[in-house]
Write a protein that holds these residues in place. Structure first.
Motif, short mmCIF file in Angstrom:
data_model
loop_
_atom_site.label_atom_id
_atom_site.label_comp_id
_atom_site.label_asym_id
_atom_site.label_seq_id
_atom_site.Cartn_x
_atom_site.Cartn_y
_atom_site.Cartn_z
N ARG A 77 39.15 32.59 52.60
CA ARG A 77 38.07 31.93 53.34
C ARG A 77 37.31 32.94 54.21
N GLY A 78 37.98 33.99 54.66
CA GLY A 78 37.34 34.99 55.50
C GLY A 78 37.02 36.29 54.77
N TRP A 79 36.95 36.23 53.45
CA TRP A 79 36.86 37.44 52.62
C TRP A 79 35.68 38.34 53.02
N GLU A 80 34.56 37.76 53.39
CA GLU A 80 33.37 38.56 53.73
C GLU A 80 33.63 39.53 54.88
N ARG A 81 34.56 39.19 55.74
CA ARG A 81 34.80 40.07 56.89
C ARG A 81 35.37 41.41 56.47
N PHE A 82 35.99 41.48 55.30
CA PHE A 82 36.58 42.74 54.87
C PHE A 82 35.55 43.71 54.28
N THR A 83 34.30 43.26 54.18
CA THR A 83 33.23 44.14 53.70
C THR A 83 32.63 44.97 54.82
N ILE A 132 33.67 37.12 44.43
CA ILE A 132 32.63 38.05 43.98
C ILE A 132 31.42 38.02 44.91
N PRO A 133 30.82 36.87 45.20
CA PRO A 133 29.66 36.91 46.10
C PRO A 133 30.03 37.25 47.54
N ARG A 134 31.30 37.34 47.84
CA ARG A 134 31.76 37.70 49.18
C ARG A 134 32.28 39.13 49.25
N GLY A 135 31.98 39.94 48.24
CA GLY A 135 32.25 41.37 48.32
C GLY A 135 33.22 41.95 47.32
N ALA A 136 33.92 41.12 46.54
CA ALA A 136 34.84 41.67 45.54
C ALA A 136 34.05 42.34 44.43
N ARG A 137 34.42 43.55 44.09
CA ARG A 137 33.74 44.29 43.04
C ARG A 137 34.69 44.77 41.94
N ILE A 138 35.98 44.62 42.16
CA ILE A 138 36.98 44.91 41.13
C ILE A 138 37.94 43.73 41.09
N LEU A 139 38.14 43.16 39.91
CA LEU A 139 39.07 42.06 39.73
C LEU A 139 40.26 42.56 38.91
N ARG A 140 41.43 42.56 39.51
CA ARG A 140 42.64 43.01 38.81
C ARG A 140 43.30 41.79 38.17
N VAL A 141 43.37 41.78 36.81
CA VAL A 141 43.69 40.53 36.14
C VAL A 141 44.63 40.71 34.95
N HIS A 142 45.25 39.60 34.57
CA HIS A 142 46.04 39.52 33.35
C HIS A 142 45.19 39.06 32.17
N VAL A 194 36.22 38.55 32.15
CA VAL A 194 34.96 39.24 31.87
C VAL A 194 33.83 38.23 31.74
N ARG A 195 34.06 37.14 31.02
CA ARG A 195 33.01 36.13 30.84
C ARG A 195 32.65 35.48 32.18
N ALA A 196 33.67 35.17 32.97
CA ALA A 196 33.41 34.55 34.27
C ALA A 196 32.65 35.51 35.18
N ALA A 197 33.03 36.78 35.18
CA ALA A 197 32.36 37.77 36.03
C ALA A 197 30.92 37.98 35.60
N ARG A 198 30.68 38.08 34.29
CA ARG A 198 29.31 38.29 33.81
C ARG A 198 28.43 37.09 34.14
N MET A 199 28.97 35.88 34.00
CA MET A 199 28.20 34.69 34.35
C MET A 199 27.87 34.70 35.84
N THR A 200 28.83 35.07 36.66
CA THR A 200 28.59 35.12 38.10
C THR A 200 27.53 36.16 38.44
N GLU A 201 27.58 37.32 37.77
CA GLU A 201 26.56 38.34 38.00
C GLU A 201 25.17 37.81 37.67
N VAL A 202 25.04 37.07 36.57
CA VAL A 202 23.74 36.49 36.22
C VAL A 202 23.28 35.49 37.28
N LEU A 203 24.19 34.63 37.71
CA LEU A 203 23.84 33.63 38.72
C LEU A 203 23.40 34.28 40.03
N LEU A 204 23.97 35.44 40.35
CA LEU A 204 23.61 36.16 41.57
C LEU A 204 22.35 37.00 41.40
#
Length: 291
Positions: free
Chosen positions: A207-213, A252-262, A268-278
């Motif tokens: 909830r406070g993710w933006e503060r870490f930017t 992502i819109p709160r500053g995450a630029r690397i997603l470490r995932v399984h 990738v699809r979710a991130a690319r869609m979010t990039e388009v929306l932003l």
């Protein structure tokens, strides 16, 4: 991406102002959190790296020891687990960034020599020599917030204000890193969701993710299938994909630029869609609907 004498040195991260990197997890451990040793063998680990790249991973993160409590692994054995994978992937996947997930400076040094670009240090420079190693090698380093020593249990972690305390701790880590000679362009911050934190603590972090930017550095989000997802939704790790994707879309819109995932392809699809929306990326197109 090699010369006649081997790897040419760590490559910097691309500009992440309007781009999200997907980091695939490849663990050469028999007791990994999610895959439970599926990629413990060398060939299985290399194959997993190839599969991740084919699914669109920008980074492959190779680990030989998990952070969670357990017996210590000799450094030489950890090197034997991760370095052959890094070397093979550097030779066979020259276009992908490689990361080594380790809290041991010797392991980090050997992995960078074999072709790793990033040191993913889950202990926040706690290990002897880690800051000096990152500075000397020129590798990007992920600075992660955690309270306990790796492989050591920390029951009932306590914070007065987890967001404020993590924010201050990350600021201090940046100061330590730059004082050691690591340039800011080589720093990534990880607030450490679930690391020595309860689910309530991690939800507060999100909830406070933006503060870490505030330091102006890219954030890594390691949320994939974690207990914060499972306990929030009441689901086992095998059923946490949708929750993981929702969390990725939140940070992502709160500053995450690397997603470490399984789950590379879905993320990738979710991130690319979010990039388009932003407004960071054009649709793949062609756009024919109702035209």
């Amino acid at each position: 991406m090699q010369g006649n004498d081997g790897p040419i040195g760590p490559r910097p991260l691309p500009d992440l102002a309007h781009r999200v990197l997907v980091m695939a997890i490849v663990n050469r451990t028999p007791d990994s959190f999610f895959d439970r040793g599926r990629t413990f063998g060398l060939e299985q680990a290399v194959a997993a790296g190839h599969a991740a790249a084919a699914q669109g991973a920008d980074v492959i993160d190779v680990g030989g020891v998990k952070f969670a409590p357990g017996e210590a692994l000799p450094v030489a054995e950890e090197i034997e687990r991760v370095v052959p994978v890094v070397r093979r992937l550097r030779e066979e996947l020259p276009g992908v960034l490689l990361s080594v997930d380790t809290f041991q400076a010797e392991v980090a040094r050997a992995a960078v020599a074999a072709g790793a670009d990033i040191i993913n240090d889950t202990t926040g420079l706690r290990g002897p020599g880690m800051a000096a190693t990152a500075a000397a090698t020129g590798a990007t380093i992920v600075l992660t917030h955690s309270l306990a020593e790796p492989r050591t249990p920390l029951p009932r972690p306590t914070y007065d204000d987890v967001v404020a305390e993590v924010e201050v701790a990350l600021h201090d880590l940046v100061e330590r890193a730059t004082a050691a000679g690591i340039t800011r362009e080589r720093l990534v911050l990880d607030p450490g969701p679930d690391l020595n934190k309860t689910t309530e603590h991690t939800l507060a972090l999100l909830r406070g993710w933006e503060r870490f930017t505030a330091p102006g550095l890219p954030l890594l989000a390691a949320l994939s299938r974690k207990d914060v997802i499972g306990e929030t939704l009441g689901l086992p790790k095998e059923e946490r994909l949708e929750g993981s994707l929702a969390a990725a879309g939140w940070v992502i819109p709160r500053g995450a630029r690397i997603l470490r995932v399984h789950d590379v392809a879905a993320t990738v699809r979710a991130a690319r869609m979010t990039e388009v929306l932003l407004g960071w990326r054009e649709p793949a197109g062609p756009l024919r609907h109702n035209v």
